[in-house]
Scaffold this motif. Structure first.
Motif, PDB file in Angstrom:
ATOM      1  N   ASP A 266      55.582  90.861  38.577  1.00 29.42           N
ATOM      2  CA  ASP A 266      56.982  91.254  38.696  1.00 29.42           C
ATOM      3  C   ASP A 266      57.237  91.651  40.142  1.00 29.42           C
ATOM      4  O   ASP A 266      56.465  91.286  41.032  1.00 29.42           O
ATOM      5  N   ASP A 267      58.301  92.414  40.387  1.00 25.78           N
ATOM      6  CA  ASP A 267      58.642  92.758  41.768  1.00 25.78           C
ATOM      7  C   ASP A 267      58.160  94.148  42.172  1.00 25.78           C
ATOM      8  O   ASP A 267      58.659  94.718  43.140  1.00 25.78           O
ATOM      9  N   SER A 268      57.190  94.690  41.450  1.00 28.23           N
ATOM     10  CA  SER A 268      56.624  95.977  41.842  1.00 28.23           C
ATOM     11  C   SER A 268      55.655  95.796  43.003  1.00 28.23           C
ATOM     12  O   SER A 268      55.260  94.672  43.343  1.00 28.23           O
ATOM     13  N   LEU A 269      55.276  96.899  43.630  1.00 26.68           N
ATOM     14  CA  LEU A 269      54.320  96.843  44.738  1.00 26.68           C
ATOM     15  C   LEU A 269      53.014  96.210  44.276  1.00 26.68           C
ATOM     16  O   LEU A 269      52.606  96.361  43.120  1.00 26.68           O
ATOM     17  N   ASP A 270      52.356  95.511  45.200  1.00 28.87           N
ATOM     18  CA  ASP A 270      51.028  94.987  44.885  1.00 28.87           C
ATOM     19  C   ASP A 270      50.080  96.153  44.587  1.00 28.87           C
ATOM     20  O   ASP A 270      50.207  97.242  45.163  1.00 28.87           O
ATOM     21  N   LEU A 271      49.147  95.903  43.683  1.00 28.02           N
ATOM     22  CA  LEU A 271      48.168  96.933  43.345  1.00 28.02           C
ATOM     23  C   LEU A 271      47.221  97.127  44.523  1.00 28.02           C
ATOM     24  O   LEU A 271      46.488  96.206  44.899  1.00 28.02           O
ATOM     25  N   TRP A 272      47.220  98.313  45.088  1.00 22.84           N
ATOM     26  CA  TRP A 272      46.418  98.546  46.289  1.00 22.84           C
ATOM     27  C   TRP A 272      44.931  98.376  46.019  1.00 22.84           C
ATOM     28  O   TRP A 272      44.173  97.984  46.914  1.00 22.84           O
ATOM     29  N   GLN A 273      44.501  98.639  44.784  1.00 22.20           N
ATOM     30  CA  GLN A 273      43.080  98.492  44.457  1.00 22.20           C
ATOM     31  C   GLN A 273      42.637  97.030  44.510  1.00 22.20           C
ATOM     32  O   GLN A 273      41.464  96.741  44.735  1.00 22.20           O
ATOM     33  N   GLN A 274      43.564  96.093  44.268  1.00 23.34           N
ATOM     34  CA  GLN A 274      43.236  94.664  44.228  1.00 23.34           C
ATOM     35  C   GLN A 274      43.685  93.910  45.477  1.00 23.34           C
ATOM     36  O   GLN A 274      43.229  92.788  45.706  1.00 23.34           O
ATOM     37  N   LEU A 323      41.327 105.325  51.997  1.00 21.41           N
ATOM     38  CA  LEU A 323      42.210 104.578  51.114  1.00 21.41           C
ATOM     39  C   LEU A 323      41.968 105.058  49.687  1.00 21.41           C
ATOM     40  O   LEU A 323      40.943 104.750  49.085  1.00 21.41           O
ATOM     41  N   GLY A 324      42.924 105.812  49.163  1.00 24.03           N
ATOM     42  CA  GLY A 324      42.800 106.380  47.834  1.00 24.03           C
ATOM     43  C   GLY A 324      42.717 107.897  47.909  1.00 24.03           C
ATOM     44  O   GLY A 324      42.372 108.458  48.949  1.00 24.03           O
ATOM     45  N   PRO A 325      43.100 108.536  46.826  1.00 22.93           N
ATOM     46  CA  PRO A 325      43.491 107.989  45.517  1.00 22.93           C
ATOM     47  C   PRO A 325      44.968 107.601  45.493  1.00 22.93           C
ATOM     48  O   PRO A 325      45.675 107.719  46.493  1.00 22.93           O
ATOM     49  N   SER A 326      45.426 107.139  44.321  1.00 23.34           N
ATOM     50  CA  SER A 326      46.831 106.836  44.134  1.00 23.34           C
ATOM     51  C   SER A 326      47.659 108.111  44.263  1.00 23.34           C
ATOM     52  O   SER A 326      47.210 109.201  43.901  1.00 23.34           O
ATOM     53  N   VAL A 327      48.869 107.948  44.783  1.00 24.27           N
ATOM     54  CA  VAL A 327      49.767 109.094  44.910  1.00 24.27           C
ATOM     55  C   VAL A 327      50.163 109.602  43.531  1.00 24.27           C
ATOM     56  O   VAL A 327      50.245 110.808  43.291  1.00 24.27           O
ATOM     57  N   LYS A 342      51.356 108.210  52.828  1.00 23.03           N
ATOM     58  CA  LYS A 342      51.616 107.495  51.577  1.00 23.03           C
ATOM     59  C   LYS A 342      51.964 106.049  51.908  1.00 23.03           C
ATOM     60  O   LYS A 342      52.996 105.778  52.523  1.00 23.03           O
ATOM     61  N   LEU A 343      51.095 105.147  51.469  1.00 22.92           N
ATOM     62  CA  LEU A 343      51.182 103.733  51.829  1.00 22.92           C
ATOM     63  C   LEU A 343      51.501 102.887  50.605  1.00 22.92           C
ATOM     64  O   LEU A 343      51.009 103.151  49.500  1.00 22.92           O
ATOM     65  N   GLY A 344      52.334 101.867  50.794  1.00 26.58           N
ATOM     66  CA  GLY A 344      52.601 100.895  49.751  1.00 26.58           C
ATOM     67  C   GLY A 344      52.440  99.491  50.287  1.00 26.58           C
ATOM     68  O   GLY A 344      52.754  99.227  51.460  1.00 26.58           O
ATOM     69  N   VAL A 345      51.921  98.578  49.452  1.00 25.72           N
ATOM     70  CA  VAL A 345      51.723  97.184  49.851  1.00 25.72           C
ATOM     71  C   VAL A 345      52.819  96.344  49.204  1.00 25.72           C
ATOM     72  O   VAL A 345      52.884  96.215  47.978  1.00 25.72           O
TER      73      VAL A 345
END
Length: 650
Positions: A266-274, A323-327, A342-345
């Protein structure tokens, strides 16, 4: 004492007033006039002294005095007509309006009057005031470059203004670009780089200098207290990104990436873990938080301390320091850098790279609307970037591009279904498909050269992807379909095709256009309506080969395997026709009569094709395409077997 001094002055004014009151009416009027003159003169002197003491620095990165609250409120209330004090003019400034303290900013694309002089360079300094003149919802969108990227910059600006966005600024790295943008009505500031106006080339020392300019710019703008959407010039906006960015108000930085495997659908942010691919700094959004300012400052210091570090690598190294954890569990944001940022991809499916847009068409497969496309994952340099945007019909060219002298020639490519779809997708089937198309394009190039027309290239189909490293045909986990419509630069050296070559050695230049050219809405009506369909036929068949005659209006039956003289004789009658489209290129032309011309043509076009890359576990792993593969009975798609064999096939 202060109290005593104030009382004495008050007494003096009272006595003067009493004297006036006791005087005759005429003298009352005179005294009143003098009294008012003294008061207003005092106020004027006091104001001038105060203003002189609060003047701003003249540095190009200086911040002028803060805008009064009343004007600042106007800035945020009505962004379509921004106002500010005229301390720093910048591009697009107007002469003072009825209020000499306020200037209205010109709409973008409204050129200054031609009878005016170009302002002094110092008026184009980057200042807080210049930025505040253009912000919308406290966001400024910025790109920068030199004159070599003028057409990219104009396309970038045009896409934003077409989306209704005017909160943008362009940094000029040379005065030629600065002046050109000013006269076109584009908001521009001087970066003071004194850079060459030529194309710097990816990876060159000047290219790396441009990267340092970017971080210096970010570090300069963030203290102004505005959000910064920083962009490279080789990208375009397809949809207003501001509402999307506003969905993540807690993010300090939102960055695009080189991710080619989807992590969300969908149009959500990419999963930072992946999202393990590099963060790409060609599109990223910064909020003026303390964490982001600290990141910009440390990134700048890193690059200035070591000129061998590529700006994007430096950004990735410093951001991924932690890098991590999730906010939280919902937003998709992650703590990065120093543990507080706080970072978003941004999702690669809709903030597209050159791979997810041009090769995978990921947004189409996921039924999403793309916000942007950045011409990464491409070949043939700047010319390749420009051609890709043209193929996608998202590059703005001047009107003359769509009405070339001599007109155009195109053809309908024919590809057998078995060659396109049957069998495995491997080296043999890929090269069979490409070679089949190369042969038709070679004939079309010859005819275009003969008729002195611009060739509209056909769509090009590939079975295998092209990359810089060994792979199994397509990237594992990606959404690349096989076969797929591949960019021209996957097979052809677009930069070589556009390079000026001496005619005595290479024959006349052959101009060309992208495969989507005739479908472009910018194609003028008089070109669309001036059309001749050429149907190839067997010589001797009815109405086949009758010179200067069409079987039906707009249709000409023309014999296969025609020679140079037949082409010249027949099509000399159609010089005024804008578009000549052949039904096929199979056996359309037997070759040039003039052997010297044939030799020059070969010398030119054999350089047009590039390489496929790359075979896994083999060095070197690339395989050269060959424009004249069909003349070599033992030709096979194999990588060079030694360093001595590693050269183009000429």
């Amino acid at each position: 004492m202060v109290g005593g001094g104030g009382g004495g002055a008050s007494s003096t004014w009272r006595n003067a007033y009493q004297e006036i009151a006791n005087s005759k009416p005429l003298f009352v009027a005179i005294y009143a006039t003098v009294f008012l003159g003294i008061v207003f003169s005092s106020l004027y002197v006091f104001s001038a002294v105060y203003s002189a003491n609060s003047s701003s620095s003249t540095s190009w990165l200086s911040s002028p005095p803060s805008i009064p609250r009343s004007i600042e409120n106007t800035l945020h209330a009505d962004q379509s007509s921004n106002f500010s004090k005229p301390t720093t003019l910048g591009a697009g400034s107007l002469p003072p309006t009825s209020n000499p303290q306020i200037m209205q900013i010109k709409p973008i694309w409204e050129s200054p009057p031609r009878n005016t002089r170009f302002p002094p360079l110092k008026t184009f300094r980057l200042t807080k005031q210049l930025v505040q003149q253009r912000v919308k919802d406290n966001v400024i969108i910025v790109t920068f470059g030199n004159y070599a990227f003028m057409d990219f910059i104009l396309s970038w600006v045009k896409h934003l203004t077409d989306l209704g966005l005017s909160n943008l600024l362009v940094g000029a790295m040379d005065t030629k670009l600065l002046e050109a943008l000013y006269w076109k009505g584009v908001p521009v500031f001087d970066m003071g780089s004194h850079m060459s106006t030529a194309d710097v080339g990816w990876g060159s020392p000047t290219f790396h200098k441009m990267g340092r300019e970017k971080v210096i710019l970010i570090d300069a703008i963030l203290p102004y207290g505005v959000e910064l959407l920083m962009c490279d010039t080789d990208m375009v906006w397809l949809k207003d990104p501001l509402p999307y960015l506003a969905r993540y108000p807690e993010a300090d930085v939102l960055t695009s990436s080189d991710q080619v495997v989807p992590t969300v659908v969908d149009d959500s942010l990419d999963l930072w873990q992946q999202a393990g691919a590099a963060y790409n700094i060609g599109i990223f959004h910064w909020r003026p938080s303390e964490s982001s300012k600290k990141l910009a400052r440390e990134w700048k210091e890193m690059l200035l301390a070591d000129d061998k570090i590529w700006d994007q690598n430096g950004f990735n190294d410093i951001v991924r320091r932690q890098l991590g954890p999730s906010v939280d569990g919902d937003s998709g944001l992650v703590y990065a850098f120093d543990g507080s940022l706080k970072l978003g991809v941004l999702p690669a499916s809709i903030f597209c790279s050159g791979h997810t847009y041009f090769v995978q068409a990921m947004y189409q497969q996921l039924r999403l609307e793309p916000y942007a496309v950045h011409t990464t994952f491409q070949y043939a340099g700047t010319e390749g970037k420009r051609h890709r945007l043209r193929e996608a019909m998202v590059f703005y060219d001047p009107p003359e591009y769509y009405d070339a002298p001599g007109g155009f020639v195109s053809f309908k490519p024919s590809i057998p279904k078995s060659m396109l779809l049957d069998g495995e997708h491997n080296l043999e089937t890929h090269f069979s498909l490409i070679n089949y198309q190369i042969k038709q394009i070679r004939t079309a190039l010859a005819i275009a050269s003969l008729l002195k027309r611009t060739l509209v290239m056909p769509p090009l189909w590939c079975r295998l992807d092209r990359l810089w490293f060994g792979h199994p045909g397509v990237l594992v986990g990606s959404m690349t379909r096989q076969p797929f419509l591949c960019p021209l630069d996957h097979v052809f050296e677009v930069n070589t095709m556009l390079k000026e070559q001496p005619e005595e050695e290479f024959g006349p230049a052959i101009n060309f256009r992208e495969y989507s050219f005739l479908d472009n809405p910018s194609l003028p009506r008089h070109v669309k309506e001036s059309w001749l369909d050429v149907q190839l036929c067997q010589e001797g068949a009815e109405d086949c080969g009758a010179p200067n005659k069409t079987s039906r209006p707009g249709i000409l039956r023309f014999p296969k395997r025609s020679n140079e003289e037949m082409f010249k004789t027949t099509f000399s009658s159609f010089k005024d026709v804008k578009v000549i489209q052949f039904s096929s290129m199979q056996d359309a032309f037997v070759g040039f009569t003039d052997k010297r011309r044939e030799e020059k043509f070969r010398n030119r076009v054999k350089r047009y094709v590039g390489i496929w890359c790359c075979v896994e576990n083999h060095h070197p792993g690339h395989i050269y395409y060959d424009m004249y593969w069909d003349e070599k009975s033992d030709w096979k798609p194999m990588p060079p077997q030694s360093a001595e064999d590693d050269h183009p096939p000429w």
